[in-house]
Design a protein around this motif. Structure first.
Motif, PDB file in Angstrom:
ATOM      1  N   ALA A   1      20.101 -11.748  49.351  1.00  0.00           N
ATOM      2  CA  ALA A   1      21.554 -11.555  49.510  1.00  0.00           C
ATOM      3  C   ALA A   1      22.293 -12.058  48.261  1.00  0.00           C
ATOM      4  O   ALA A   1      23.272 -11.450  47.822  1.00  0.00           O
ATOM      5  CB  ALA A   1      22.040 -12.293  50.754  1.00  0.00           C
ATOM      6  N   ILE A   2      21.816 -13.159  47.692  1.00  0.00           N
ATOM      7  CA  ILE A   2      22.466 -13.692  46.480  1.00  0.00           C
ATOM      8  C   ILE A   2      22.304 -12.717  45.317  1.00  0.00           C
ATOM      9  O   ILE A   2      23.242 -12.443  44.565  1.00  0.00           O
ATOM     10  CB  ILE A   2      21.874 -15.075  46.128  1.00  0.00           C
ATOM     11  CG1 ILE A   2      22.369 -16.115  47.144  1.00  0.00           C
ATOM     12  CG2 ILE A   2      22.232 -15.493  44.697  1.00  0.00           C
ATOM     13  CD1 ILE A   2      21.724 -17.478  47.019  1.00  0.00           C
TER      14      ILE A   2
ATOM     15  N   GLU B   1      24.642 -23.714  51.764  1.00  0.00           N
ATOM     16  CA  GLU B   1      23.310 -23.741  52.370  1.00  0.00           C
ATOM     17  C   GLU B   1      22.233 -23.631  51.278  1.00  0.00           C
ATOM     18  O   GLU B   1      21.128 -24.135  51.426  1.00  0.00           O
ATOM     19  CB  GLU B   1      23.226 -22.526  53.305  1.00  0.00           C
ATOM     20  CG  GLU B   1      22.209 -22.616  54.373  1.00  0.00           C
ATOM     21  CD  GLU B   1      22.307 -21.419  55.324  1.00  0.00           C
ATOM     22  OE1 GLU B   1      22.191 -21.627  56.527  1.00  0.00           O
ATOM     23  OE2 GLU B   1      22.514 -20.270  54.849  1.00  0.00           O
ATOM     24  N   VAL B   2      22.596 -22.933  50.198  1.00  0.00           N
ATOM     25  CA  VAL B   2      21.615 -22.712  49.127  1.00  0.00           C
ATOM     26  C   VAL B   2      21.972 -23.574  47.916  1.00  0.00           C
ATOM     27  O   VAL B   2      23.098 -23.506  47.409  1.00  0.00           O
ATOM     28  CB  VAL B   2      21.579 -21.223  48.709  1.00  0.00           C
ATOM     29  CG1 VAL B   2      20.448 -20.992  47.709  1.00  0.00           C
ATOM     30  CG2 VAL B   2      21.399 -20.338  49.924  1.00  0.00           C
TER      31      VAL B   2
ATOM     32  N   HIS C   1      30.230 -14.316  44.478  1.00  0.00           N
ATOM     33  CA  HIS C   1      29.865 -15.491  45.280  1.00  0.00           C
ATOM     34  C   HIS C   1      30.845 -16.642  45.016  1.00  0.00           C
ATOM     35  O   HIS C   1      31.544 -16.667  43.994  1.00  0.00           O
ATOM     36  CB  HIS C   1      28.436 -15.943  44.948  1.00  0.00           C
ATOM     37  CG  HIS C   1      27.396 -14.916  45.265  1.00  0.00           C
ATOM     38  ND1 HIS C   1      27.284 -14.334  46.501  1.00  0.00           N
ATOM     39  CD2 HIS C   1      26.420 -14.338  44.502  1.00  0.00           C
ATOM     40  CE1 HIS C   1      26.290 -13.457  46.502  1.00  0.00           C
ATOM     41  NE2 HIS C   1      25.748 -13.433  45.282  1.00  0.00           N
ATOM     42  N   ASP C   2      30.817 -17.600  45.938  1.00  0.00           N
ATOM     43  CA  ASP C   2      31.692 -18.775  45.829  1.00  0.00           C
ATOM     44  C   ASP C   2      30.808 -19.938  45.365  1.00  0.00           C
ATOM     45  O   ASP C   2      29.930 -20.384  46.108  1.00  0.00           O
ATOM     46  CB  ASP C   2      32.287 -19.053  47.228  1.00  0.00           C
ATOM     47  CG  ASP C   2      33.399 -20.075  47.164  1.00  0.00           C
ATOM     48  OD1 ASP C   2      33.824 -20.432  46.056  1.00  0.00           O
ATOM     49  OD2 ASP C   2      33.833 -20.522  48.248  1.00  0.00           O
ATOM     50  N   VAL C   3      31.014 -20.392  44.136  1.00  0.00           N
ATOM     51  CA  VAL C   3      30.028 -21.276  43.506  1.00  0.00           C
ATOM     52  C   VAL C   3      30.615 -22.643  43.151  1.00  0.00           C
ATOM     53  O   VAL C   3      31.701 -22.738  42.572  1.00  0.00           O
ATOM     54  CB  VAL C   3      29.490 -20.619  42.204  1.00  0.00           C
ATOM     55  CG1 VAL C   3      28.461 -21.520  41.532  1.00  0.00           C
ATOM     56  CG2 VAL C   3      28.885 -19.256  42.502  1.00  0.00           C
TER      57      VAL C   3
ATOM     58  N   MET D   1      28.725 -15.240  49.231  1.00  0.00           N
ATOM     59  CA  MET D   1      27.975 -16.396  49.753  1.00  0.00           C
ATOM     60  C   MET D   1      28.351 -17.662  49.014  1.00  0.00           C
ATOM     61  O   MET D   1      28.717 -17.614  47.850  1.00  0.00           O
ATOM     62  CB  MET D   1      26.472 -16.154  49.533  1.00  0.00           C
ATOM     63  CG  MET D   1      25.831 -15.328  50.620  1.00  0.00           C
ATOM     64  SD  MET D   1      24.093 -15.120  50.273  1.00  0.00           S
ATOM     65  CE  MET D   1      23.437 -16.717  50.698  1.00  0.00           C
ATOM     66  N   LYS D   2      28.197 -18.792  49.700  1.00  0.00           N
ATOM     67  CA  LYS D   2      28.456 -20.061  49.039  1.00  0.00           C
ATOM     68  C   LYS D   2      27.159 -20.557  48.388  1.00  0.00           C
ATOM     69  O   LYS D   2      26.088 -20.501  49.004  1.00  0.00           O
ATOM     70  CB  LYS D   2      28.937 -21.082  50.061  1.00  0.00           C
ATOM     71  CG  LYS D   2      30.373 -20.861  50.487  1.00  0.00           C
ATOM     72  CD  LYS D   2      30.806 -21.964  51.408  1.00  0.00           C
ATOM     73  CE  LYS D   2      32.181 -22.441  50.991  1.00  0.00           C
ATOM     74  NZ  LYS D   2      32.568 -23.674  51.622  1.00  0.00           N
ATOM     75  N   ILE D   3      27.292 -21.022  47.141  1.00  0.00           N
ATOM     76  CA  ILE D   3      26.108 -21.473  46.394  1.00  0.00           C
ATOM     77  C   ILE D   3      26.456 -22.751  45.641  1.00  0.00           C
ATOM     78  O   ILE D   3      27.528 -22.842  45.026  1.00  0.00           O
ATOM     79  CB  ILE D   3      25.672 -20.402  45.351  1.00  0.00           C
ATOM     80  CG1 ILE D   3      25.344 -19.072  46.023  1.00  0.00           C
ATOM     81  CG2 ILE D   3      24.485 -20.898  44.522  1.00  0.00           C
ATOM     82  CD1 ILE D   3      25.201 -17.909  45.063  1.00  0.00           C
TER      83      ILE D   3
END
Ligand SMILES: NC(=O)c1ccc[n+]([C@@H]2O[C@H](COP(=O)([O-])OP(=O)(O)OC[C@H]3O[C@@H](n4cnc5c(N)ncnc54)[C@H](O)[C@@H]3O)[C@@H](O)[C@H]2O)c1
Length: 434
Positions: free
Chosen positions: A183-184, A78-79, A24-26, A1-3
């Motif tokens: 999910a994160i 999104e987060v 994750h992709d941070v 997920m993108k964070i």
């Protein structure tokens, strides 16, 4: 997920690095350009064991990025986790201006659904203010959620704490927010085995202040007991051991010493007292926790005065500037209490810390700093131990005696065995051991 993580300090950087570590992709955003530049050059702005490796690995894998642009951060994911500082205000309440600034900027630039997550430690009901701020400043009519996800990592073991947390607390009020946070954290819970706890936002916000204040209370409790031990001829280490074996009590945070410090406990206790007051509850218990903590430092200062008689022109070696071992953080450290007082009394100070010297130097550039403990204690009239760095115990009592002008040790962390120190000819003062 993108964070996106906003605020790349002790919490933001560790959280971002660990999220990228689990896949994750941070994007980590900070408005301190120097910090971001350092990170882009593979240099760490803070000392935290293991952090450099995690950052390097994930930057190389293309999963961890840095930016000074919050517009980029708002577009990226999104987060959005908010991990900026919440320092104490003038009357003890948390200063939320950094949080507000971030929320405003995100609101102005978001053009589709965003979940804003409070990672910073904030007073209960801050989420309500965040929601109002988003509604006021957003330019487009876009859906959003606010959630609370307090952080419990400890400096010094932050990477391990973030990857293997006891619990992940999330305060949510929509299924969408709950699913995103699940999910994160799913890969962290799967690997680390912690518990994912969902609750109301207010409860999650309160859990953080209640937890930190409780830990501070445990420290003040044992420090109060240490004073009774000194008066009664008992040994607080033995008492703490006896108490801690009871699983209802536990051994952790029953360590008598010069009191708690750091960037969290003092400010969070203040903020909780202030918040309780604001809500109409007089939190006397926590006010006493604070008083005991202050008194403990005064008490150790008194031991120094009694031992030296005259402080003027005495050489004092201060061992440990960080508020605890394995960090370079000096915020609210015991050293910040003792150094100004001892200087004012005319002492010649020699200072040693393996990693916090640079941070301390920014506050006291004119003092004498040593990279070797041996050089620091050489010819000292008194050694004052303020941080339980393993190097201090490893030097050994015998070597202290050989190097010091007078074998006098005030041990604010109960590192040495009093009997052994006295057998070695030391005037040795510790905490709660008659
Ligand atoms: N340090 C800890 O051990 C710890 C543990 C748990 C919770 N917390 C809480 O987490 C929060 C952060 O603590 P920390 O120790 O990481 O603080 P920190 O001071 O190390 O880092 C905060 C970062 O936020 C950045 N920042 C401030 N305003 C900004 C803005 N408008 N845009 C982008 N970046 C901005 C600062 O430049 C700084 O790098 C606090 O609320 C603290 O109470 C800290």
């Amino acid at each position: 997920m993108k964070i996106t993580i906003v605020g790349t300090g002790y919490v933001g950087l560790v959280t971002g690095a660990c999220f990228s570590e689990v896949g994750h992709d941070v994007l980590c955003v900070d408005n301190n350009e120097q910090k971001i530049q350092m990170l882009r050059n593979n240099r760490m702005p803070i000392y935290e064991p293991g952090l450099e490796d995690v950052v390097a690995r994930n930057v190389a894998a293309g999963r961890l990025h840095f930016s000074t642009s919050l517009i980029e951060g708002t577009d990226f994911a999104e987060v959005i986790f908010i991990a900026v500082g919440t320092p104490p205000g003038t009357t003890g309440e948390a200063d939320l201006s950094y949080v507000e600034q971030v929320v405003r900027e995100v609101a102005e630039h978001m053009d589709s659904y965003r979940l804003l997550v409070e990672k910073s430690t904030v007073p209960v009901n801050t989420a309500e203010q965040i929601k109002r701020t988003v509604l006021r400043y957003s330019r487009k009519d876009v859906a959003f959620d606010v959630a609370s996800n307090p952080e419990f990592l400890r400096e010094g073991t932050a990477i391990e704490d973030a990857l293997k947390p006891d619990r992940v607390v999330v305060g949510v009020e929509s299924e969408r927010a709950a699913q995103l946070l699940k999910a994160i954290y799913e890969p962290i819970i799967t690997r680390g085995g912690g518990v994912f706890v969902e609750m109301s936002i207010a409860s999650a916000e309160l859990t953080k202040h209640a937890s930190n204040s409780f830990l501070a209370m445990k420290i003040s409790y044992i420090n109060a007991v240490s004073r009774i031990c000194e008066l009664a001829g008992a040994d607080v280490e033995q008492v703490a051991h006896g108490m801690g074996l009871d699983r209802r009590i536990g051994r952790q945070f029953l360590k008598a010493g010069v009191g708690y410090g750091g960037s969290c406990f003092p400010k969070d206790v203040d903020a909780f007292v202030h918040l309780a007051d604001h809500l109409g509850y007089d939190f006397d218990l926590l006010k006493d926790v604070r008083l005991i903590n202050e008194a403990q430092r005064d008490h150790v200062m008194q031991k120094i005065r009694q031992e030296l008689w005259v402080i003027q022109d005495k050489t004092i070696a201060i061992l440990g500037l960080a508020f605890k071992p394995c960090t370079d953080d000096v915020r609210e450290a015991a050293s910040l209490y003792f150094v100004p007082r001892l200087r004012e009394a005319g002492a010649r100070l020699k200072l040693w810390d393996p990693v916090a010297t640079d941070n301390f130097k920014k506050l006291f550039p004119e003092l004498s700093y040593f990279t070797s403990i041996e050089e620091c204690v050489r010819e000292a009239d008194l050694a004052l131990i303020l941080t339980e760095w393993s190097q201090v115990a490893e030097l050994g009592a015998g070597r202290f005696r050989e190097l010091m002008r007078c074998p006098v040790v005030v041990d604010g962390r109960n590192i040495f065995d009093p009997n052994e120190m006295r057998a070695n000819g030391f005037a040795y003062h510790s905490v709660g051991r008659a």
